[in-house]
Design a protein around this motif. Sequence first.
Motif, PDB file in Angstrom:
ATOM      1  N   ASP A 102       0.830  -1.209   0.000  1.00  0.00           N
ATOM      2  CA  ASP A 102       0.000   0.000   0.000  1.00  0.00           C
ATOM      3  C   ASP A 102       0.865   1.259   0.000  1.00  0.00           C
ATOM      4  OD1 ASP A 102      -2.304  -1.457  -0.037  1.00  0.00           O
ATOM      5  OD2 ASP A 102      -2.634  -1.363   2.135  1.00  0.00           O
TER       6      ASP A 102
ATOM      7  N   ARG B  74       2.244   1.571  -3.465  1.00  0.00           N
ATOM      8  CA  ARG B  74       1.188   1.979  -4.396  1.00  0.00           C
ATOM      9  C   ARG B  74       0.897   3.471  -4.265  1.00  0.00           C
ATOM     10  NH1 ARG B  74      -2.319  -1.329  -2.807  1.00  0.00           N
ATOM     11  NH2 ARG B  74      -1.935  -3.001  -4.325  1.00  0.00           N
ATOM     12  N   GLU B  75       0.899   3.965  -3.031  1.00  0.00           N
ATOM     13  CA  GLU B  75       0.669   5.397  -2.831  1.00  0.00           C
ATOM     14  C   GLU B  75       1.823   6.217  -3.401  1.00  0.00           C
ATOM     15  OE1 GLU B  75      -0.163   8.548   0.834  1.00  0.00           O
ATOM     16  OE2 GLU B  75      -0.266   6.380   1.167  1.00  0.00           O
ATOM     17  N   ASP B  76       3.057   5.744  -3.224  1.00  0.00           N
ATOM     18  CA  ASP B  76       4.200   6.442  -3.810  1.00  0.00           C
ATOM     19  C   ASP B  76       4.108   6.457  -5.332  1.00  0.00           C
ATOM     20  OD1 ASP B  76       5.179   6.872  -1.288  1.00  0.00           O
ATOM     21  OD2 ASP B  76       6.558   5.159  -1.321  1.00  0.00           O
ATOM     22  N   ASP B  77       3.625   5.356  -5.912  1.00  0.00           N
ATOM     23  CA  ASP B  77       3.480   5.292  -7.361  1.00  0.00           C
ATOM     24  C   ASP B  77       2.400   6.249  -7.847  1.00  0.00           C
ATOM     25  OD1 ASP B  77       3.839   4.450  -9.981  1.00  0.00           O
ATOM     26  OD2 ASP B  77       2.455   2.762  -9.786  1.00  0.00           O
ATOM     27  N   GLU B  78       1.289   6.340  -7.130  1.00  0.00           N
ATOM     28  CA  GLU B  78       0.222   7.264  -7.523  1.00  0.00           C
ATOM     29  C   GLU B  78       0.648   8.716  -7.399  1.00  0.00           C
ATOM     30  OE1 GLU B  78      -2.989   6.166  -5.036  1.00  0.00           O
ATOM     31  OE2 GLU B  78      -3.498   4.342  -6.150  1.00  0.00           O
ATOM     32  N   ASP B  79       1.520   9.007  -6.429  1.00  0.00           N
ATOM     33  CA  ASP B  79       1.999  10.382  -6.245  1.00  0.00           C
ATOM     34  C   ASP B  79       3.182  10.718  -7.147  1.00  0.00           C
ATOM     35  OD1 ASP B  79       0.069  10.758  -4.344  1.00  0.00           O
ATOM     36  OD2 ASP B  79       1.375  10.267  -2.660  1.00  0.00           O
TER      37      ASP B  79
ATOM     38  N   LYS C 233       7.241  -1.337  -8.558  1.00  0.00           N
ATOM     39  CA  LYS C 233       6.077  -1.325  -9.439  1.00  0.00           C
ATOM     40  C   LYS C 233       5.682  -2.738  -9.854  1.00  0.00           C
ATOM     41  CE  LYS C 233       6.962   3.278 -11.408  1.00  0.00           C
ATOM     42  NZ  LYS C 233       7.243   4.046 -12.658  1.00  0.00           N
TER      43      LYS C 233
END
Length: 334
Positions: free
Chosen positions: A132, A135-140, A153
């Motif tokens: 999680d 995933r948050e780092d990827d979305e940001d 990723k």
Amino acid sequence: MAVYAAHLTRTLQGTPSIFQVTAQEALGTTVKPALRKLIEYLAEVYPDKCGWCVPWYDELYLLFDCCLQYHYLKHYAASFSESFYGLLRVPTTVSSEFNPGNLRLPEMLEYGSVALLVLVPYIKDKMEKIVDRWREDDEDGRLGKSKPDRARKAAIKIYAIVHLVAKSARLVQAARYMTGATRSHCPELALLGVSLRDAPLLHRDTYTWTGFFKNLLTGQFRGAAVSFPMVGGAVLRGVQYGAFVVQLLRWWDARAASHAALQPPPAPQPDERAVRWKNKCPICLQTWKIPTVLPVSGYIFCYVCISRHVRARATCPVTRCPAAESSLVRLYVD
């Protein structure tokens, strides 16, 4: 003895319904978050004494759950939630080590059950938190094209696929269980070679309150500990009734109180630190970058600073109050 053995054999052959096994699984998943709320409350009321419990809650619950589940598996051949719903574990294959008279699983099945009940959920929760966060780092947009970031990723995609396959396998296993094609309602029990059966009625009715208090008064604490499911059931019923009474009293108090008669609370006193950190992040002491408020204390931080701190220590860096990353609220200012 022959009558007792015949009754016990018929009882062990009883297959619980899908509603029973689903209900016991739901009970097992509610214990951990309920205890977390209690620990967070104690940490907020007594931050100096209980504040350290919040960051280490997963490990503390792992130790508690391990002792609890092993006790039930040893004495009742069932987990805590399974015993609460009158179920027990039996090997799917004929085993000379399983004695239905004392309801004791073979030693290897006991250890395997403890691992599936305690260790596997602990590892799963840790992996979910890590994924999680990635995933948050990827979305940001904080994951670049470096090898570690590309590996993260890929791990996010692999975890999503594995999660989907696991959920699909549980659904298929439950469907096969309802049609009678298998004796285990979930893949974990099928892999372990165990199925759930209705516990013998005689075993459930063996312990009474008279015997429980007699064991306590005579110092036979082992006998009193074995009858813990009876005490646990009474405690759970008391909690349910108590929660109902508390909600009723709250409703009655809210109904009787007049909101017009309530006095406005006094204005909070200004904090010297708040004045010194005006328009600045209390962690990096720089102007906010993606301003984010922590509701438990009201202070505003940089998102990267506060998210990293909360993930590491699960507390507010200023007030030391317990905090979770999911409670962060971003501010959108001009």
